[in-house]
Design an enzyme around this catalytic site. Structure first.
Site, PDB file in Angstrom:
ATOM      1  CD  GLU A  15      -2.928  -1.157   0.064  1.00  0.00           C
ATOM      2  OE1 GLU A  15      -2.835  -0.308  -0.856  1.00  0.00           O
ATOM      3  OE2 GLU A  15      -3.779  -2.057   0.054  1.00  0.00           O
ATOM      4  CG  HIS A  66      -3.730   0.333   5.632  1.00  0.00           C
ATOM      5  ND1 HIS A  66      -5.102   0.425   5.564  1.00  0.00           N
ATOM      6  CD2 HIS A  66      -3.410  -0.854   5.074  1.00  0.00           C
ATOM      7  CE1 HIS A  66      -5.569  -0.667   4.977  1.00  0.00           C
ATOM      8  NE2 HIS A  66      -4.567  -1.459   4.674  1.00  0.00           N
ATOM      9  CG  HIS A  83      -6.747  -5.116   7.226  1.00  0.00           C
ATOM     10  ND1 HIS A  83      -6.365  -6.207   6.478  1.00  0.00           N
ATOM     11  CD2 HIS A  83      -6.355  -4.037   6.514  1.00  0.00           C
ATOM     12  CE1 HIS A  83      -5.783  -5.801   5.362  1.00  0.00           C
ATOM     13  NE2 HIS A  83      -5.752  -4.484   5.361  1.00  0.00           N
ATOM     14  CG  HIS A 121      -8.634  -2.767   2.454  1.00  0.00           C
ATOM     15  ND1 HIS A 121      -7.915  -2.484   1.307  1.00  0.00           N
ATOM     16  CD2 HIS A 121      -7.710  -3.070   3.388  1.00  0.00           C
ATOM     17  CE1 HIS A 121      -6.630  -2.650   1.549  1.00  0.00           C
ATOM     18  NE2 HIS A 121      -6.475  -2.998   2.815  1.00  0.00           N
TER      19      HIS A 121
HETATM   20 ZN   LIG Z   1      -4.813  -3.351   3.903  1.00  0.00          ZN
END
Ligand SMILES: [Zn+2]
Length: 233
Positions: free
Chosen positions: A75, A94, A96, A157
């Site tokens: 990413e 970032h 999850h 996501h």
């Molecule tokens: Zn991700």
């Protein structure tokens, strides 16, 4: 290869380990970046945080070039594009986490069901439309959902959180995940009352006056050098 920004690399490893401890990170799915010099540092692809050393972190330019033992996070475009477009922040996180992702798989953002939503910079935390991981399309969606905000969800996501410092970004990620958890539970009882925009604006002013979300009051060692920690947009 010259390893630069050693103290920042160490602080990033420490922040990643804290992401694991706080439950923000699941496995090797999270990633973290911080502005450094005329580029940025980003965590490597697919390396568990408890095995990551400071020199594994990848130094990248805004042109996407890098010189490293490791490949950058898949990413990296989100990290690059946010840091390029948002001079008001120096860190991109970032991950999850479970409750934010539970909302994101329904394409649901977090409305102002609780006044703490204001910490993310507005009267909602938006959910960006789905796009395949690692694509420019996903980065474009994220950047749009982050407009005027310090956090967004990514459809099917996870979440993206921004900060002036590693400490601020981690703290906000924990807050956003807590809000997601509270919102999921609140939805199980029906439709919660949503606070009006003028009340969220009042809350935001009060938070700024009280230094809410300002991590400069403690352990500045984990801040990126030269940052100021004002939450204001
Ligand atoms: Zn991700």
């Amino acid at each position: 290869m010259t390893v630069t920004h050693r103290s920042l690399r160490r602080a990033m490893v420490d922040t990643c380990l804290a992401m694991n401890r706080s439950g923000i990170n699941q496995g090797a799915s999270g990633n973290l970046s911080a502005r450094a010099g005329d580029g940025f540092l980003v965590t490597p692809s697919g390396l568990p945080y408890d095995e990551m050393r400071p020199r594994d972190i990848v130094a990248m330019g805004f042109d996407g070039r890098y010189e490293s033992l490791r490949r950058p996070s898949s990413e990296w475009r989100i990290h690059r594009d946010v840091l390029a477009a948002r001079p008001d922040v120096d860190v991109v996180l970032h991950a999850h986490p479970t409750f934010a992702t539970a909302l994101a798989v329904h394409g649901r953002g977090i409305p102002a069901f609780h006044y703490m939503v204001a910490l993310a910079g507005g009267d909602s935390i938006r959910c960006a439309p789905y796009a395949t991981f690692g694509t420019q399309e996903l980065s474009d969606h994220a950047l749009e959902a982050l407009e005027g905000r310090l956090a967004c969800l990514l459809g099917n996501h996870g979440m993206v959180v921004l900060g002036r410092s590693l400490k601020a970004a981690l703290a906000l990620a924990v807050e956003v995940e807590a809000l997601a958890r509270q919102y999921v539970y609140a939805l199980s009882l029906g439709s919660p009352t949503i606070l009006p925009p003028d009340e969220i604006a009042r809350v935001a002013r009060k938070m700024r006056a009280m230094g809410y979300g300002d991590p400069s009051a403690s352990t500045p060692s984990s801040s990126v050098e030269g940052m100021n920690n004002d939450m204001e947009q």
